[in-house]
Scaffold this motif. Structure first.
Motif, PDB file in Angstrom:
ATOM      1  N   ASN A  17      33.582 -55.871  47.354  1.00 41.80           N
ATOM      2  CA  ASN A  17      34.492 -54.672  47.296  1.00 41.80           C
ATOM      3  C   ASN A  17      36.254 -55.019  47.319  1.00 41.80           C
ATOM      4  O   ASN A  17      36.421 -56.147  47.798  1.00 41.80           O
ATOM      5  N   ARG A  18      36.872 -54.196  46.632  1.00 41.91           N
ATOM      6  CA  ARG A  18      38.252 -54.243  46.293  1.00 41.91           C
ATOM      7  C   ARG A  18      38.752 -55.607  46.061  1.00 41.91           C
ATOM      8  O   ARG A  18      39.590 -55.968  46.662  1.00 41.91           O
ATOM      9  N   LEU A  19      38.321 -56.073  45.030  1.00 40.18           N
ATOM     10  CA  LEU A  19      38.609 -57.161  44.352  1.00 40.18           C
ATOM     11  C   LEU A  19      39.801 -56.813  43.441  1.00 40.18           C
ATOM     12  O   LEU A  19      39.444 -55.953  42.576  1.00 40.18           O
ATOM     13  N   ALA A  20      40.958 -57.110  43.648  1.00 42.52           N
ATOM     14  CA  ALA A  20      42.276 -56.813  42.801  1.00 42.52           C
ATOM     15  C   ALA A  20      42.350 -55.251  42.565  1.00 42.52           C
ATOM     16  O   ALA A  20      42.318 -54.812  41.456  1.00 42.52           O
ATOM     17  N   ALA A  21      42.195 -54.638  43.783  1.00 44.04           N
ATOM     18  CA  ALA A  21      42.005 -53.210  43.624  1.00 44.04           C
ATOM     19  C   ALA A  21      43.354 -52.419  43.042  1.00 44.04           C
ATOM     20  O   ALA A  21      44.441 -52.880  43.796  1.00 44.04           O
ATOM     21  N   ASP A  23      44.920 -53.192  40.714  1.00 50.55           N
ATOM     22  CA  ASP A  23      45.823 -54.410  40.062  1.00 50.55           C
ATOM     23  C   ASP A  23      45.405 -54.222  38.831  1.00 50.55           C
ATOM     24  O   ASP A  23      44.080 -54.110  38.383  1.00 50.55           O
ATOM     25  N   ASN A  24      46.465 -54.320  37.727  1.00 49.87           N
ATOM     26  CA  ASN A  24      45.865 -54.069  36.464  1.00 49.87           C
ATOM     27  C   ASN A  24      46.240 -55.203  35.623  1.00 49.87           C
ATOM     28  O   ASN A  24      46.572 -55.046  34.361  1.00 49.87           O
ATOM     29  N   THR A  25      45.898 -56.353  36.227  1.00 47.34           N
ATOM     30  CA  THR A  25      46.123 -57.627  35.581  1.00 47.34           C
ATOM     31  C   THR A  25      45.021 -58.536  35.646  1.00 47.34           C
ATOM     32  O   THR A  25      44.168 -58.265  36.669  1.00 47.34           O
ATOM     33  N   GLU A  26      44.756 -59.323  34.846  1.00 42.85           N
ATOM     34  CA  GLU A  26      43.487 -60.248  34.771  1.00 42.85           C
ATOM     35  C   GLU A  26      43.502 -61.099  36.035  1.00 42.85           C
ATOM     36  O   GLU A  26      44.534 -61.733  36.434  1.00 42.85           O
ATOM     37  N   PRO A  27      42.426 -60.845  37.161  1.00 48.58           N
ATOM     38  CA  PRO A  27      42.234 -61.826  38.277  1.00 48.58           C
ATOM     39  C   PRO A  27      41.817 -63.138  37.953  1.00 48.58           C
ATOM     40  O   PRO A  27      41.267 -63.348  36.804  1.00 48.58           O
ATOM     41  N   PHE A  49      36.535 -56.813  38.647  1.00 46.09           N
ATOM     42  CA  PHE A  49      35.468 -57.644  39.060  1.00 46.09           C
ATOM     43  C   PHE A  49      35.211 -58.682  38.117  1.00 46.09           C
ATOM     44  O   PHE A  49      34.837 -58.469  36.972  1.00 46.09           O
ATOM     45  N   SER A  50      35.581 -60.054  38.387  1.00 43.91           N
ATOM     46  CA  SER A  50      35.553 -61.307  37.181  1.00 43.91           C
ATOM     47  C   SER A  50      34.525 -62.227  37.879  1.00 43.91           C
ATOM     48  O   SER A  50      35.035 -62.821  38.892  1.00 43.91           O
ATOM     49  N   ARG A  87      37.398 -54.207  33.329  1.00 47.87           N
ATOM     50  CA  ARG A  87      37.531 -54.137  34.866  1.00 47.87           C
ATOM     51  C   ARG A  87      36.134 -54.931  35.321  1.00 47.87           C
ATOM     52  O   ARG A  87      36.259 -55.070  36.518  1.00 47.87           O
ATOM     53  N   PHE A  88      35.079 -55.265  34.691  1.00 42.59           N
ATOM     54  CA  PHE A  88      34.135 -55.911  35.172  1.00 42.59           C
ATOM     55  C   PHE A  88      33.613 -56.765  34.026  1.00 42.59           C
ATOM     56  O   PHE A  88      33.522 -56.449  32.875  1.00 42.59           O
TER      57      PHE A  88
END
Length: 120
Positions: A17-21, A23-27, A49-50, A87-88
């Motif tokens: 959970n909370r992967l780059a929560a 955050d609106n950039t590519e992780p 989630f990447s 986002r996924f």
């Protein structure tokens, strides 16, 4: 893949959970291979989630995902679908599993942090 890889096999739930929560950039993608003999639910809604690897469940595998910018609301997540932010994202790579030539250790929990630490 270059760098670190994770193989996680569980006889129960796997919680990611909370992967780059919000955050609106590519992780940076997580190079991992997950398996559970239970059901699994994955989220790419408020979090991003990447994954490069794989995620398998013996039971039901449910993926909850949207495209767009996620903003924290008072009691919910506001999604603005005016862009194509994914986002996924999961890219299958079975090499992550087969690269593990040594014995896999048994652990009760794994905590991985991807990206900068921020207090919220």
């Amino acid at each position: 893949m270059n760098g670190k890889e994770l193989v996680l096999m569980s006889q129960g739930q796997i919680l990611i959970n909370r992967l780059a929560a919000f955050d609106n950039t590519e992780p940076a993608p997580l190079a991992a291979f997950f398996y559970t003999d239970s059901d699994a639910q994955l989220y790419g809604v408020g979090s991003i989630f990447s994954l490069i690897g794989g995620f398998f469940a013996k039971g039901d595998l449910t993926i909850n995902a949207v495209r767009g910018t996620a903003l924290r609301g008072d009691s919910d997540i506001n999604i603005q679908g005016n862009n194509s932010l994914i986002r996924f994202k999961a890219i299958y790579n079975d090499r992550i599993f087969t690269d593990q030539q040594a014995g896999l250790p048994r652990v009760k929990a794994v905590n991985i942090r991807v990206g900068d630490l921020r207090l919220e």
